[in-house]
Design a protein around this motif. Structure first.
Motif, mmCIF file in Angstrom:
data_model
loop_
_atom_site.group_PDB
_atom_site.id
_atom_site.type_symbol
_atom_site.label_atom_id
_atom_site.label_comp_id
_atom_site.label_asym_id
_atom_site.label_seq_id
_atom_site.Cartn_x
_atom_site.Cartn_y
_atom_site.Cartn_z
ATOM 1 N N LEU A 10 -52.757 19.160 -2.268
ATOM 2 C CA LEU A 10 -52.382 18.919 -0.883
ATOM 3 C C LEU A 10 -51.561 17.638 -0.796
ATOM 4 O O LEU A 10 -51.909 16.627 -1.402
ATOM 5 C CB LEU A 10 -53.650 18.792 -0.031
ATOM 6 N N ALA A 11 -50.474 17.681 -0.031
ATOM 7 C CA ALA A 11 -49.649 16.488 0.190
ATOM 8 C C ALA A 11 -49.154 16.482 1.624
ATOM 9 O O ALA A 11 -48.910 17.537 2.220
ATOM 10 C CB ALA A 11 -48.477 16.445 -0.784
ATOM 11 N N SER A 12 -48.998 15.270 2.162
ATOM 12 C CA SER A 12 -48.495 15.124 3.522
ATOM 13 C C SER A 12 -47.488 13.982 3.587
ATOM 14 O O SER A 12 -47.649 12.959 2.921
ATOM 15 C CB SER A 12 -49.634 14.835 4.496
ATOM 16 N N ILE A 13 -46.458 14.179 4.402
ATOM 17 C CA ILE A 13 -45.517 13.094 4.688
ATOM 18 C C ILE A 13 -45.717 12.599 6.120
ATOM 19 O O ILE A 13 -44.966 11.740 6.587
ATOM 20 C CB ILE A 13 -44.058 13.554 4.499
ATOM 21 N N ALA A 14 -46.739 13.132 6.800
ATOM 22 C CA ALA A 14 -46.911 12.853 8.226
ATOM 23 C C ALA A 14 -48.227 12.201 8.585
ATOM 24 O O ALA A 14 -48.347 11.641 9.676
ATOM 25 C CB ALA A 14 -46.771 14.168 9.019
#
Length: 312
Positions: A237-241
């Motif tokens: 899982l990855a997020s930029i937000a």
């Protein structure tokens, strides 16, 4: 030179068009004659003061990090480029001051790559920030490989549309989450579209009953939490937000300038594996209108500011 700038934090109303000193060309910099500069949400967020805790600000600030143009003068320690070379870049430095909404920008060489031959300057300006974000998250944070099932959020948006295409090029199956009106665009990009709204989790689970191998969050909040529930047992899982992704066992990622990554994106474009869409263009003196268009959203493509030169 002429440029857009702001001398205090605020919205589009604080932007002013006027004369500024030409930028100095340091040893490791390249003076670029700007042909186009894309608008990104980070531009107006920084302008509103939201990044004040992580960036020093030297007013007046010329906004903009994305650019395409022509080399006018390479710095004394820059053998990579010559006068007349067409380049593009994600020109982010550690201080908010000298951006790309100007006739010229002195760009650190580490932020630049050669412009793809098959893109216009407007299209090339729309590639760096969004393309690098997608590329780096998929390769570094999510480690996507052939055969993976990848969930991409806001799949018709600037970063999402790049992520869909790059993941497909890597051999992944892509589920693209987007609003109802964007389903055709997501399908066109090569993903299996899934609309947001009631029943979203069920719809994704129907497509991936064993969970997704990787989820790329560009929205945050509940979307991020839903993504965690949709992962396979070893899913990434990855997020930029949303920094809350770390507490869910994932990666919070900020894009960084990288010539090699930007060159890899240019190669994908030249191979026909990655396309760039520009939704609207505005002349430099209407950068405030360009910023408003970006804030309003709903466009399938980037908003780009162009610089009008007498010889073009």
């Amino acid at each position: 030179m002429r440029a857009i700038s702001y001398s205090r934090y605020g919205g589009p109303e604080v932007l002013e068009f006027g004369d500024h000193p030409d930028p100095k060309v340091g040893p490791d910099k390249v003076l670029v004659k700007v042909r186009a500069a894309a608008v990104n949400p980070v531009d107006w967020k920084a302008q509103a003061g939201y990044l004040d805790t992580i960036f020093d600000t030297v007013f007046p600030v010329i906004p903009g990090w994305d650019v395409s143009g022509v080399v006018v003068q390479p710095g004394v320690s820059v053998p990579e480029y010559a006068v007349g070379d067409e380049v593009m870049g994600y020109v982010r430095e550690d201080v908010l001051s000298h951006g790309t909404f100007a006739e010229y920008v002195a760009a650190p060489v580490r932020t630049l790559a050669r412009k793809p031959r098959n893109l216009t300057f407007e299209e090339a300006a729309a590639l760096p920030l969004a393309g690098l974000t997608a590329h780096q998250v998929l390769h570094r944070a999510l480690r996507v490989r052939s055969g993976d099932t990848v969930l991409v959020h806001a799949a018709s948006g600037a970063v999402g549309s790049m992520a869909v295409q790059i993941a497909r090029h890597l051999g992944a199956r892509v589920i693209g989450a987007a609003r109802e009106h964007a389903q055709d665009r997501v399908r066109e990009l090569g993903a299996e579209p899934v609309p947001y709204g009631d029943g979203f989790l069920h719809r994704v689970r129907e497509l991936a009953p064993h969970g997704v191998d990787a989820a790329f969050d560009t929205v945050g909040g509940q979307v991020l939490k839903d993504s965690a529930h949709l992962l396979a047992p070893e899913g990434r899982l990855a997020s930029i937000a949303d920094g809350e992704v770390v507490g869910l066992g994932g990666h919070y990622y900020w894009v960084r300038p990288d010539t090699d990554d930007l060159t890899a994106l240019a190669e994908l474009v030249e191979q026909g594996a990655l396309t760039v869409r520009v939704a609207r263009t505005f002349p430099l003196d209407r950068a405030a209108d360009a910023q408003r268009a970006n804030q309003e959203g709903g466009l399938h493509g980037k908003v780009v500011v162009t610089v009008d030169w007498p010889d073009h």
